[in-house]
Scaffold this active site. Sequence first.
Site, PDB file in Angstrom:
ATOM      1  N   ARG A  96      13.215  -6.764  -4.902  1.00 15.66           N
ATOM      2  CA  ARG A  96      12.130  -6.075  -5.609  1.00 15.66           C
ATOM      3  C   ARG A  96      12.538  -5.915  -7.062  1.00 15.66           C
ATOM      4  O   ARG A  96      13.652  -6.280  -7.447  1.00 15.66           O
ATOM      5  CB  ARG A  96      11.833  -4.730  -4.949  1.00 15.66           C
ATOM      6  CG  ARG A  96      12.861  -3.664  -5.202  1.00 15.66           C
ATOM      7  CD  ARG A  96      12.920  -2.652  -4.066  1.00 15.66           C
ATOM      8  NE  ARG A  96      14.301  -2.269  -3.869  1.00 15.66           N
ATOM      9  CZ  ARG A  96      14.911  -1.309  -4.569  1.00 15.66           C
ATOM     10  NH1 ARG A  96      14.244  -0.620  -5.457  1.00 15.66           N
ATOM     11  NH2 ARG A  96      16.172  -1.027  -4.373  1.00 15.66           N
ATOM     12  N   PRO A 135       0.834  -1.215   0.000  1.00 13.08           N
ATOM     13  CA  PRO A 135       0.000   0.000   0.000  1.00 13.08           C
ATOM     14  C   PRO A 135       0.866   1.262   0.000  1.00 13.08           C
ATOM     15  O   PRO A 135       1.812   1.366   0.778  1.00 13.08           O
ATOM     16  CB  PRO A 135      -0.824  -0.110   1.281  1.00 13.08           C
ATOM     17  CG  PRO A 135      -0.169  -1.154   2.108  1.00 13.08           C
ATOM     18  CD  PRO A 135       0.729  -1.965   1.245  1.00 13.08           C
ATOM     19  N   GLU A 136       0.573   2.168  -0.913  1.00 12.28           N
ATOM     20  CA  GLU A 136       1.272   3.451  -0.968  1.00 12.28           C
ATOM     21  C   GLU A 136       0.260   4.552  -0.649  1.00 12.28           C
ATOM     22  O   GLU A 136      -0.873   4.266  -0.284  1.00 12.28           O
ATOM     23  CB  GLU A 136       1.913   3.631  -2.350  1.00 12.28           C
ATOM     24  CG  GLU A 136       2.922   2.523  -2.672  1.00 12.28           C
ATOM     25  CD  GLU A 136       3.552   2.636  -4.052  1.00 12.28           C
ATOM     26  OE1 GLU A 136       3.728   3.748  -4.543  1.00 12.28           O
ATOM     27  OE2 GLU A 136       3.852   1.577  -4.641  1.00 12.28           O
ATOM     28  N   LYS A 150       3.203   6.832   4.173  1.00  7.96           N
ATOM     29  CA  LYS A 150       2.503   5.548   4.069  1.00  7.96           C
ATOM     30  C   LYS A 150       2.049   5.037   5.439  1.00  7.96           C
ATOM     31  O   LYS A 150       1.618   3.890   5.570  1.00  7.96           O
ATOM     32  CB  LYS A 150       3.435   4.506   3.432  1.00  7.96           C
ATOM     33  CG  LYS A 150       3.785   4.813   1.976  1.00  7.96           C
ATOM     34  CD  LYS A 150       4.599   3.668   1.385  1.00  7.96           C
ATOM     35  CE  LYS A 150       5.896   4.161   0.814  1.00  7.96           C
ATOM     36  NZ  LYS A 150       6.816   3.082   0.445  1.00  7.96           N
TER      37      LYS A 150
END
Length: 292
Positions: free
Chosen positions: A267, A2-3, A57
């Site tokens: 990532r 979630p950003e 965030k």
Amino acid sequence: MPELPEVDALAAFLRETALDRVVDRVEPVAVSALKTFDPAPSALHGAALAAVERHGKFLDLVFALPTGERLDLVTHLARAGWLRWKPNQPAAPARPGRGPLALRLTFTDRSGFDLTEAGTQKRLAVHVVRDPAEVPGIARLGVDPLGAAFTVAALEEILAAAGRSQLKGVLTEQARIAGVGNAYSDEALWTARLSPFKPASGLSAAQTASLHAALVGVLTAARDSAAGLAAGELKAEKKANLSVHGRAGLPCPRCGDTVREVSFADRALQYCPTCQTDGRTLADRRLSRLLK
Ligand SMILES: [Zn+2]
């Protein structure tokens, strides 16, 4: 992960759904997630949810104790964390185990939420504090890209201060710009037709203005499409609206070239060579290491 837009939507969802509800109990199931010990989570028992805020965030649930004092439950969901709203929490105490449950909060009407984290890398963090500024990550946050202070001139200063650092890293560094992560930085760079590896200080005035417009545009669009959605619907909505992030191997929606990927230890970033790097394929360090 979630950003800013998803955390914004979670905050709005909780504001609409849970404001004024009174805490029956807080169960910190995963000990590693709780980063503070005083006040204890049980200090929230009997407190009412007074406001829900976002810092970068971080999701900040502001509670009012019966004494009138303020106590905040602040969480950073990290990459694999999520908030699940539960209309009916079980009456039995939550059992610690290897499952994804990190913290359970139950209101006096039995509704509540679970903070969960998938995978083995446990990074979800929960803080119980009297002031959100006590959370180190919040104290260090840079400018909010959807706030009035984030002007083209402000971005210009941020890029100049970052020197030769690559754009991708600069956009996701929370101390410079708060709330942008791996997905929306890929999307903003693609929108502005900039290479993720371009040095931050090497942008022309026109490129800086275009990156500013891309960041604000991408985040605003994502926030608008997430608005009004329940917590459980946000992930699918985010995925459906991405142009390059997480789409390696698929055609670029603007030019049709194949979206490429650069992998790092934990990532990956995605980009379109035609739109962003004059057709050049960026070196994938992991791949080239494997080939040696
Ligand atoms: Zn393209």
